[in-house]
Scaffold this active site. Structure first.
Site, PDB file in Angstrom:
ATOM      1  N   VAL A   8      10.151   5.892  -0.283  1.00 42.61           N
ATOM      2  CA  VAL A   8      11.392   5.120  -0.272  1.00 42.61           C
ATOM      3  C   VAL A   8      12.536   6.034  -0.722  1.00 42.61           C
ATOM      4  CG1 VAL A   8      12.621   3.148  -1.244  1.00 42.61           C
ATOM      5  CG2 VAL A   8      10.169   2.965  -0.722  1.00 42.61           C
ATOM      6  N   LYS A  59      -0.747   7.307   0.619  1.00 40.18           N
ATOM      7  CA  LYS A  59      -1.776   8.001  -0.163  1.00 40.18           C
ATOM      8  C   LYS A  59      -3.135   7.300  -0.099  1.00 40.18           C
ATOM      9  CE  LYS A  59       1.794   9.817  -3.196  1.00 40.18           C
ATOM     10  NZ  LYS A  59       2.864   9.309  -2.315  1.00 40.18           N
ATOM     11  N   SER A  75       0.844  -1.189   0.000  1.00 44.86           N
ATOM     12  CA  SER A  75       0.000   0.000   0.000  1.00 44.86           C
ATOM     13  C   SER A  75       0.883   1.245   0.000  1.00 44.86           C
ATOM     14  CB  SER A  75      -0.919  -0.033   1.229  1.00 44.86           C
ATOM     15  OG  SER A  75      -1.772   1.086   1.255  1.00 44.86           O
ATOM     16  N   ARG A 132       0.614  21.532  -5.015  1.00 41.94           N
ATOM     17  CA  ARG A 132      -0.001  21.154  -6.284  1.00 41.94           C
ATOM     18  C   ARG A 132      -1.356  20.480  -6.048  1.00 41.94           C
ATOM     19  NH1 ARG A 132       4.765  17.555  -8.594  1.00 41.94           N
ATOM     20  NH2 ARG A 132       4.649  16.888  -6.418  1.00 41.94           N
ATOM     21  N   SER A 182      14.004   6.375  -4.462  1.00 41.10           N
ATOM     22  CA  SER A 182      13.206   5.657  -5.465  1.00 41.10           C
ATOM     23  C   SER A 182      12.817   6.612  -6.590  1.00 41.10           C
ATOM     24  CB  SER A 182      11.962   5.051  -4.817  1.00 41.10           C
ATOM     25  OG  SER A 182      11.117   6.070  -4.325  1.00 41.10           O
TER      26      SER A 182
END
Length: 228
Positions: free
Chosen positions: A69, A28, A25, A153, A72
């Site tokens: 992560v 978010k 998961s 954003r 990433s």
């Protein structure tokens, strides 16, 4: 991918007699504010409900939820590093208050493997991991580079939540992680306060929320540089 793909994995795992499945998961999926988060929440719900679909068969499903992560593809760190390498005069910061959870790839892998040992089926495992302010991350990576505040954003969160307050009544705290119990009634009676390796958890307080801004663990600039 998040919905139909989840259904495909569930069906294939049950048909092939896979014993344990852990879905990955994301923060978010907790109180989602965009479509991506909503589909990840749907994925979580599908994998939890799959334990009832499996019925008396041996396949069991659980979920692991963690934050960004380090390094990433979706992380801000490679983006900042690219700007630093290009000698950019500023680093863009969405909001000076913005915080994020951080976990290394190895820590994420280790937590998933440990969750395979701990799982009974239908739990959401959440590791206790550190937070950091985005301005502190930028300072750690480029101490002399000024910041340009660009604004939040659409669909972006100021802080990340991994255990929402709405789930506090079914959240258990263990020494190094949390477990969110399922909202659905499962076949059989499962005591999630004690896992399969003998660790015990206790209920969190009413209204508890595990968020990147109210975390008790914070990364220092030196620790960030060590991670990088």
């Amino acid at each position: 991918t998040n919905i139909h793909g989840a259904e495909n994995v569930i069906t294939a795992a049950i048909e092939q007699g896979v014993e344990k499945v852990i879905a990955l998961s994301t923060d978010k999926a907790a109180n989602p504010i965009n479509l991506y988060g909503a589909t990840k929440l749907a994925s979580d719900k599908l994998f939890v409900a799959a334990n009832n679909i499996a019925g008396g068969r041996k396949t069991r499903f659980s979920v692991v939820r963690y934050g960004n992560v380090v390094g990433s593809r979706g992380s801000v760190i490679p983006f900042f590093q690219k700007l630093i390498d290009e000698k950019s005069k500023t680093l863009p910061i969405t909001d000076v208050r913005m915080t994020r959870f951080w976990i290394t790839l190895q820590q994420g892998v280790d937590f998933v493997l440990k969750s395979f040992q701990r799982m009974q089926g239908a739990e959401i495992f959440v590791p206790k991991i550190p937070s950091m302010k985005m301005v502190d991350l930028a300072k750690a990576m480029a101490p002399e580079t000024p910041h340009n505040i660009v604004g939040i954003r659409p669909g972006e969160k100021l802080h990340e939540v991994m255990c929402p307050s709405d789930d506090s009544y079914r959240t258990l705290e263990f020494s190094d992680h949390y477990v969110i119990k399922p909202t659905i009634n499962l076949v059989g009676d499962t005591d999630f306060s004690k896992n399969t390796v003998g660790e015990t958890g206790k209920p969190v307080s009413e209204g508890f929320e595990y968020s990147s801004h109210n975390n008790t663990q914070w990364l220092s600039a030196g620790q960030v540089r060590d991670l990088l």
